[in-house]
Design an enzyme around this catalytic site. Structure first.
Site, PDB file in Angstrom:
ATOM      1  N   ASP A  70       0.809  -1.219   0.000  1.00 10.01           N
ATOM      2  CA  ASP A  70       0.000   0.000   0.000  1.00 10.01           C
ATOM      3  C   ASP A  70       0.842   1.268   0.000  1.00 10.01           C
ATOM      4  O   ASP A  70       2.047   1.227   0.218  1.00 10.01           O
ATOM      5  CB  ASP A  70      -0.975   0.008   1.201  1.00 10.01           C
ATOM      6  CG  ASP A  70      -0.377  -0.638   2.440  1.00 10.01           C
ATOM      7  OD1 ASP A  70       0.833  -0.492   2.646  1.00 10.01           O
ATOM      8  OD2 ASP A  70      -1.125  -1.290   3.188  1.00 10.01           O
ATOM      9  N   ASN A 139      -7.924  -3.667  13.853  1.00  6.20           N
ATOM     10  CA  ASN A 139      -9.306  -3.972  13.459  1.00  6.20           C
ATOM     11  C   ASN A 139      -9.352  -5.130  12.455  1.00  6.20           C
ATOM     12  O   ASN A 139     -10.389  -5.401  11.868  1.00  6.20           O
ATOM     13  CB  ASN A 139      -9.981  -2.732  12.856  1.00  6.20           C
ATOM     14  CG  ASN A 139      -9.259  -2.231  11.607  1.00  6.20           C
ATOM     15  OD1 ASN A 139      -8.320  -2.873  11.128  1.00  6.20           O
ATOM     16  ND2 ASN A 139      -9.697  -1.102  11.084  1.00  6.20           N
ATOM     17  N   HIS A 141      -7.523  -5.392   9.637  1.00  5.88           N
ATOM     18  CA  HIS A 141      -7.219  -5.106   8.234  1.00  5.88           C
ATOM     19  C   HIS A 141      -5.909  -5.770   7.798  1.00  5.88           C
ATOM     20  O   HIS A 141      -5.016  -6.012   8.611  1.00  5.88           O
ATOM     21  CB  HIS A 141      -7.212  -3.603   7.939  1.00  5.88           C
ATOM     22  CG  HIS A 141      -6.065  -2.838   8.523  1.00  5.88           C
ATOM     23  ND1 HIS A 141      -6.240  -1.679   9.239  1.00  5.88           N
ATOM     24  CD2 HIS A 141      -4.724  -3.040   8.486  1.00  5.88           C
ATOM     25  CE1 HIS A 141      -5.054  -1.213   9.606  1.00  5.88           C
ATOM     26  NE2 HIS A 141      -4.119  -2.024   9.160  1.00  5.88           N
ATOM     27  N   GLU A 146      -9.879  -2.480   4.870  1.00 10.45           N
ATOM     28  CA  GLU A 146     -10.512  -2.273   6.168  1.00 10.45           C
ATOM     29  C   GLU A 146     -11.768  -3.155   6.301  1.00 10.45           C
ATOM     30  O   GLU A 146     -12.261  -3.693   5.296  1.00 10.45           O
ATOM     31  CB  GLU A 146     -10.918  -0.795   6.294  1.00 10.45           C
ATOM     32  CG  GLU A 146      -9.733   0.173   6.259  1.00 10.45           C
ATOM     33  CD  GLU A 146      -9.005   0.286   7.597  1.00 10.45           C
ATOM     34  OE1 GLU A 146      -8.977  -0.688   8.383  1.00 10.45           O
ATOM     35  OE2 GLU A 146      -8.457   1.373   7.857  1.00 10.45           O
TER      36      GLU A 146
END
Ligand code: F6R
Length: 250
Positions: A70, A139, A141, A146
């Site tokens: 990313d 979380n 990801h 996400e």
């Protein structure tokens, strides 16, 4: 459904050593291997260990290709906060991988969707990813996919959640990361022939358990790894503390 192999090791340095073993073995066997690489706090020790082994003459990166997972949208590559700078600092400045073999999405591309398509094409043109190394967000990801992201997506522009932005605030001078990033998609990650996920520290313990022991669901993106046949989780004792029992003890 497959059961990821789980390797629980003592501490973050042991995670780095175990991760580096995988990378070194792969590059020794396949000098032209294609990797997908993460940024973040977790892989810093891994890159340090890989640089150490490179200096000892154990790893030759001259034919390796690497795709970052990313990059932030709107952050110039030469800014300190970019993932391009992160990779230079922690790995690329210290190893002999040709610049033309290092791929990082361009978060300043005028046509971001076109940039995502080109990134996918570049991955396909070298025969796909052999080994994807991942971290995991608090979380769940992976990359910047996400919670809620469909499992079918390829490289795309993602909205970064408030929690993830807070977790990354430390690397931005004003403490304010962008709200979007280009990320390799979950489908792209799942096409990697082998996946290694690294996790360290207490803050990853709960999400690691949900990802590995809970239902496979888009609310926990990393749970998709239960559908891949060749996944190794390398966790330190803290991150692995809520897993039922390490495979090594079964
Ligand atoms: C970054 C990436 C993210 C991180 C995750 C964990 O390239 O792909 O998914 O792996 O946010 O970050 P750390 O290691 O900082 O806890």
């Amino acid at each position: 459904m497959f059961r990821p192999r789980v390797l629980i090791v003592k501490d973050p340095s042991s995670v780095a050593v175990a991760g580096a073993d995988v990378v070194e073995e792969l590059i020794t066997e396949r000098p032209d291997a294609v990797l997908a690489l993460p940024t973040g706090r977790t892989p810093i020790d891994l890159y340090r260990e890989l640089v150490r082994r490179t200096r000892l003459g154990r790893i030759d990166w001259s034919r390796v290709r690497a795709f970052n997972l990313d990059e932030w949208v709107g952050v110039p590559a030469d800014s300190e906060a970019s993932y391009a700078s992160f990779m230079n600092e922690h790995l690329y400045a210290h190893v002999n991988m040709p610049a033309t073999h290092r791929f990082i999405p361009n978060g300043l591309a005028p046509d971001l969707d076109g940039e995502c398509r080109q990134y996918e094409d570049a991955i396909e043109s070298v025969g796909g990813i052999e080994l994807a190394i991942l971290g995991i967000g608090r979380n769940g990801h992976i990359g910047f996919n996400e919670p809620g992201t469909p499992f079918e997506v390829r490289t795309h522009v993602a909205t970064v959640s408030a929690d993830t932005r807070a977790a990354n605030a430390y690397s931005f001078p004003g403490g304010d990361p962008p709200s979007s990033a280009i990320t390799v998609g979950i489908a792209t990650i799942m096409l990697a022939r082998r996946i290694v996920l690294l996790a360290t520290g207490d803050e990853k313990a709960l999400i690691l358990r949900r990802a590995l022991e809970g239902a496979v669901d888009v609310s926990v993106p990393a749970s998709v790894l239960q559908r891949h046949s060749n996944v190794t989780i390398i966790a330190d004792e803290r991150a692995g503390s809520l897993l039922p029992r390490p495979v090594s003890e079964r």
